[in-house]
Design an enzyme around this catalytic site. Structure first.
Site, PDB file in Angstrom:
ATOM      1  N   ASP A  33     -10.770   2.498  -3.007  1.00 35.85           N
ATOM      2  CA  ASP A  33     -10.918   3.062  -1.668  1.00 35.85           C
ATOM      3  C   ASP A  33     -10.128   2.325  -0.598  1.00 35.85           C
ATOM      4  O   ASP A  33     -10.060   2.780   0.539  1.00 35.85           O
ATOM      5  CB  ASP A  33     -12.387   3.071  -1.259  1.00 35.85           C
ATOM      6  CG  ASP A  33     -12.892   1.674  -0.919  1.00 35.85           C
ATOM      7  OD1 ASP A  33     -12.458   0.722  -1.604  1.00 35.85           O
ATOM      8  OD2 ASP A  33     -13.700   1.530   0.015  1.00 35.85           O
ATOM      9  N   CYS A  73       4.591  39.746 -14.539  1.00 40.75           N
ATOM     10  CA  CYS A  73       4.160  39.052 -15.755  1.00 40.75           C
ATOM     11  C   CYS A  73       4.856  37.693 -15.821  1.00 40.75           C
ATOM     12  O   CYS A  73       5.695  37.362 -14.978  1.00 40.75           O
ATOM     13  CB  CYS A  73       4.472  39.871 -17.007  1.00 40.75           C
ATOM     14  SG  CYS A  73       6.235  40.028 -17.347  1.00 40.75           S
ATOM     15  N   ASP A 101     -12.601  -0.377  -8.661  1.00 38.30           N
ATOM     16  CA  ASP A 101     -12.668  -1.386  -7.614  1.00 38.30           C
ATOM     17  C   ASP A 101     -14.156  -1.636  -7.331  1.00 38.30           C
ATOM     18  O   ASP A 101     -14.993  -0.778  -7.616  1.00 38.30           O
ATOM     19  CB  ASP A 101     -11.959  -0.865  -6.362  1.00 38.30           C
ATOM     20  CG  ASP A 101     -12.155  -1.777  -5.167  1.00 38.30           C
ATOM     21  OD1 ASP A 101     -11.930  -2.988  -5.318  1.00 38.30           O
ATOM     22  OD2 ASP A 101     -12.549  -1.269  -4.101  1.00 38.30           O
ATOM     23  N   CYS A 161       8.590  37.497 -15.669  1.00 38.08           N
ATOM     24  CA  CYS A 161       9.157  37.545 -14.320  1.00 38.08           C
ATOM     25  C   CYS A 161       9.232  36.138 -13.732  1.00 38.08           C
ATOM     26  O   CYS A 161      10.269  35.715 -13.213  1.00 38.08           O
ATOM     27  CB  CYS A 161       8.301  38.422 -13.410  1.00 38.08           C
ATOM     28  SG  CYS A 161       8.131  40.126 -13.943  1.00 38.08           S
ATOM     29  N   ASP A 213      -5.974  -1.201  -2.917  1.00 38.38           N
ATOM     30  CA  ASP A 213      -6.045  -0.449  -4.175  1.00 38.38           C
ATOM     31  C   ASP A 213      -4.854   0.494  -4.359  1.00 38.38           C
ATOM     32  O   ASP A 213      -4.656   1.034  -5.443  1.00 38.38           O
ATOM     33  CB  ASP A 213      -7.338   0.387  -4.227  1.00 38.38           C
ATOM     34  CG  ASP A 213      -8.586  -0.474  -4.179  1.00 38.38           C
ATOM     35  OD1 ASP A 213      -8.585  -1.532  -4.825  1.00 38.38           O
ATOM     36  OD2 ASP A 213      -9.550  -0.096  -3.499  1.00 38.38           O
TER      37      ASP A 213
END
Length: 841
Positions: free
Chosen positions: A635, A12, A438, A15, A639
């Site tokens: 990309d 649980c 971009d 724990c 960037d």
């Protein structure tokens, strides 16, 4: 150093909280994240102060088992589905003993007969002893609750198993106590004492509690097993063997034995075993499992192919470039697992509560029992309330609320080509109010393409493009390459070019079909004594397009406009983001005129042009300083600083490795609309987590007072421990089942964008005083009225297009604004061949 560990024995969230606290207390620990759902722990620590053995020891001292990921698993470590199979056997045998136990304990109350040797007060000891003997096998079958529960108590880190062990053990101990009291009563003739304990043995409560909890564990294990379906499906995509060409001979080897540089052979229907470069053959690949893109992708020699793609057509050879853990599939699986091993900020509240939950519940159970005794109620009544409190409390629901939703959500994202690197990014994306884009490669294709053909009088579009491409086929300039690709799309036969020459800053020239053809800018034409329409050049420049002018033998042929075209779904993505109340900003290093033209096409109100990489990062920081939550989509290498600065960095999958490493979310399809889908998925996951947490807190807030008998004095409500056990089991199942609803999340991706492929509307040809909008498509393969009807129907479905098909002439006349390649693709998709497209007179 970052390292992952497998942790065993956790049942649980209490724990996982204790394990986390134990490891966090070690010197040199930077971060610790324990995942209850995967029974794993991710640790970042200083190697100079700590090692893996010390971390394992700390976990063991807290009462659990641990081993570095990849090491031999502990014997008790099982997958959720294996665990479900084991638990199912325990349930079958537990029920086999519980049914006669329930018959003995409850049968007489509802009028069912009992065997003579067990009926009546005089047989009370035999009656109780038989129930004890039926209960003992159930206790043995479910002994794990006592082993882990009391072990956790010994280490002063009680968990859910501790509650179950205490509750059921208390019921059994009370039953044994009652048996002795009845034995004493029978020996001393005190039948009133025998009658008092005869029907209050609680053996059936202990047996029922353990059986119902085990049923709940079984349902929970099955549900938890389904949460990892996405990762298992990804792993199943990887082929086990590969066919390699070595020394001129074919060998079938294990995928693990393929090395970089090997020539790998893939045949139709097979899966690509490694990432590589196509070196022979034409491939039609199904990459849907990796990118979510349903349409097959065509690949030619020189193109890259990804592992786990299915070869739909063609037999090909490829050169292995990435193998093993470096393949795209392995990276996707790793990203999904890393996201699942982390914790979202929203999980911190549940973790804090879970850490003190069980000790508080035990305290409440003891206080409940003492209060009812103090108020004068019988010991059996007080004990019943105390046991009910223990077994109805459910820390599991709190612990499962967040990780189950995150695991299902990230898995669903992976199936749609959206990869979340961390659980935190999944949550943060939900709060984004500004998104920065971009331009090149993100909202545009990232390479030039032909947008307009403006021939001089007496020259057709096809002839202008054919001659232009014939010259440019010898050029390596990107604009020339775009012209040649466009001619190939239209199936135009190129003529041989000789005497090719490039003039720096002006253009190129070559001899084609016996005449010299000039191809270049306005300056080149003027130096050759030719004038070009000024209005054309100005109109194209305003729209961010690059005009190339052509002349043959001293005569002006016309103009071809090229531009980096907007991706088909970019405008739809911007509109969808705006509709969600998100402010969209475009940043680009391109010139202002081109950037504004693209911005107008996308419907953007804010465009920032001519920025350097550091300027992009500064712009993101400035937006954050205004109190905005910013996501950056890019990309390229330039960037990366902005992606790292943003609250959430989103990398286009076709971009550079640096951009992807700097991002929090990766879009495998390089489609901006997937950013919209990622935000929608983030909202769905966070909504699901909040629902789970609400249910977990609400359940415990209502269940514990009810079990304690708080409403008994006024309403007479008293909860049996058996019903408490059933409710506790169902609470965890409900939370996991709610998270599984995320498996039905669907990406609302537009099939075809209404946005034309060009960056703007067609240019008006002032010399003709009209826009050339009527075209004739020459089609082969139509043989009946059904064929012509199919073609006509397909063309008329294009936005803004009106088409009629002449079967006898094998042509289609099209009126409207559509690029030639769109028309060709539309006809080809319904099964016919296009031999040419020309402007109608």
């Amino acid at each position: 150093m970052k390292q992952k560990f497998n942790v065993t024995g956790m049942t649980c969230s209490a724990c996982s909280s204790h394990v986390e606290k134990s490891v966090s207390a070690l010197p040199g620990i930077k971060t610790v994240s324990v995942n209850l759902l995967q029974n794993s722990m991710a640790v970042e620590y200083d190697e100079a102060k700590l090692n893996a053995d010390a971390i394992v020891t700390a976990v063991e001292h807290s009462g659990y088992g641990a081993a570095p990921a990849g090491a031999t698993p502990a014997p008790e470590e099982k997958s959720p589905m294996d665990e479900a199979a084991i638990v199912r056997k325990r349930i079958v045998w537990s029920v086999a003993f519980l049914l006669p136990l329930m018959y003995l304990s409850m049968g007489e109350m509802i009028g069912l007969p009992l065997p003579g040797l067990l009926a009546g007060r005089e047989n009370a000891v035999s009656f109780a002893l038989t129930q004890l003997l039926l209960t003992l096998p159930i206790l043995y079958l479910n002994r794990k609750y006592y082993q882990t529960g009391f072990k956790a108590l010994y280490h002063r880190s009680p968990n859910m198993d501790s509650l179950i062990a205490l509750g059921s053990a208390a019921a059994v101990i009370y039953g044994v106590f009652a048996l002795y009291r009845m034995s004493w009563g029978l020996g001393h003739g005190d039948f009133e004492l025998v009658h008092r304990y005869h029907m209050d043995l609680y053996f059936e409560s202990a047996g029922t509690i353990l059986t119902l909890i085990t049923v709940g564990k079984y349902l929970e294990a099955r549900s938890k097993g389904k949460t990892g379906d996405a990762i298992r499906r990804l792993l199943d995509l990887a082929p086990k063997t590969a066919v390699v060409l070595r020394g001129g001979e074919e060998f079938e080897v294990a995928v693990a034995e393929v090395i970089v540089g090997d020539t790998v052979i893939v045949r139709p229907g097979g899966r690509v075993p490694v990432d590589g470069v196509l070196i022979e053959g034409h491939a039609v690949l199904d990459e849907s499992a990796l990118t979510g893109e349903s349409l097959p992708v065509e690949k030619d020699p020189g193109d890259t192919v990804m592992s786990a793609s299915i070869l739909k057509a063609g037999s090909v050879k490829l050169q292995a470039a990435k193998v093993g853990e470096d393949t795209t599939l392995a990276q996707i699986v790793r990203l999904v697992e890393e996201a699942n091993s982390g914790k979202a900020p929203i999980a911190k509240l549940a973790d804090k509560v879970s850490g003190i939950f069980v000790p508080v519940v035990i305290t409440i159970a003891v206080v409940t029992t003492l209060i009812w005794l103090f108020l004068g109620y019988g010991f059996d009544f007080a004990l019943s309330c105390g046991i009910a409190v223990l077994v109805i409390s459910c820390p599991c629901a709190l612990g499962l609320a967040t990780p189950t939703a995150i695991m299902v959500g990230t898995g669903r994202g992976a199936e749609n080509g959206i990869l979340f690197r961390t659980a935190e990014s999944l949550e943060l994306l939900c709060g984004i109010d500004t998104i920065v884009l971009d331009k090149t490669g993100t909202v545009t294709e990232g390479k030039p393409s032909v947008t307009d053909l403006l021939p001089a009088a007496g020259i057709s579009d096809q002839e202008l493009l054919r001659l232009a491409a014939s010259v440019e086929q010898l050029s390596e300039h990107p604009l020339g390459t775009a012209l040649v690709e466009e001619a190939k799309k239209r199936v135009l036969p190129l003529a041989a070019a000789t005497d090719f020459s490039a003039q720096e800053g002006r253009g190129v020239l070559a001899t084609v079909e016996g005449a010299q053809i000039l191809c270049g800018n306005r300056r080149m034409m003027e130096e050759a004594g030719l004038s070009v329409p000024a209005d054309e050049a100005d109109s194209l420049a305003l729209l961010g397009k690059t005009p190339l002018y052509f002349a043959r033998g001293g005569s002006y042929l016309g103009c071809v406009a090229l531009a980096d075209t907007v991706k088909p779904t970019s405008r739809a993505a911007v509109e969808a983001l705006t509709a969600q109340g998100i402010s969209v900003v475009m940043l680009t290093g391109d010139n202002r005129r081109t950037a504004e033209a693209i911005g107008n096409t996308l419907g953007l109100t804010r465009v920032v042009a001519e920025v350097l990489p550091q300027d992009k990062e500064r712009e993101v920081a400035r937006l954050q300083a205004e109190g905005r939550k910013v996501a950056m989509v890019g990309d390229g290498i330039n960037d990366a600083p902005a992606l790292a600065r943003a609250d959430v960095g989103i990398a286009i999958g076709a971009g550079t490795d640096i951009a992807i490493e700097s991002a929090d979310v990766v879009l495998m399809k390089s489609d901006l609309f997937d950013a919209v889908t990622a935000i929608r998925l983030s909202h769905s996951v966070l909504r699901n987590i909040r629902q789970n947490l609400f249910w977990a807190f609400f359940y415990n807030a209502i269940g514990i007072p009810l079990a304690a008998g708080l409403f008994y004095p006024w309403l007479g409500w008293k909860l049996s421990p058996m019903f408490g056990a059933a409710a506790m089991s169902l609470s965890s199942v409900c939370v996991v089942s709610n998270a599984l609803r995320l498996r039905f999340f669907k990406a609302a991706h537009p099939a075809v964008s209404a946005l034309p492929k060009t960056t703007s509307a067609p240019i008006v040809n002032e010399r003709k005083k009209e826009i050339t909008m009527k075209k004739i498509i020459h089609i082969e393969g139509m043989s009946c009225g059904h064929c012509s009807a199919r073609v006509e129907d397909a063309l008329n479905k294009l936005p803004g297009i009106s088409a009629t098909v002449d079967l006898a002439a094998k042509t289609a006349t099209v009126t409207g604004d559509a690029a030639d390649d769109t028309l060709v693709r539309t006809v080809t998709d319904v099964g016919y061949e296009v031999t040419g497209v020309e402007a109608a007179e």
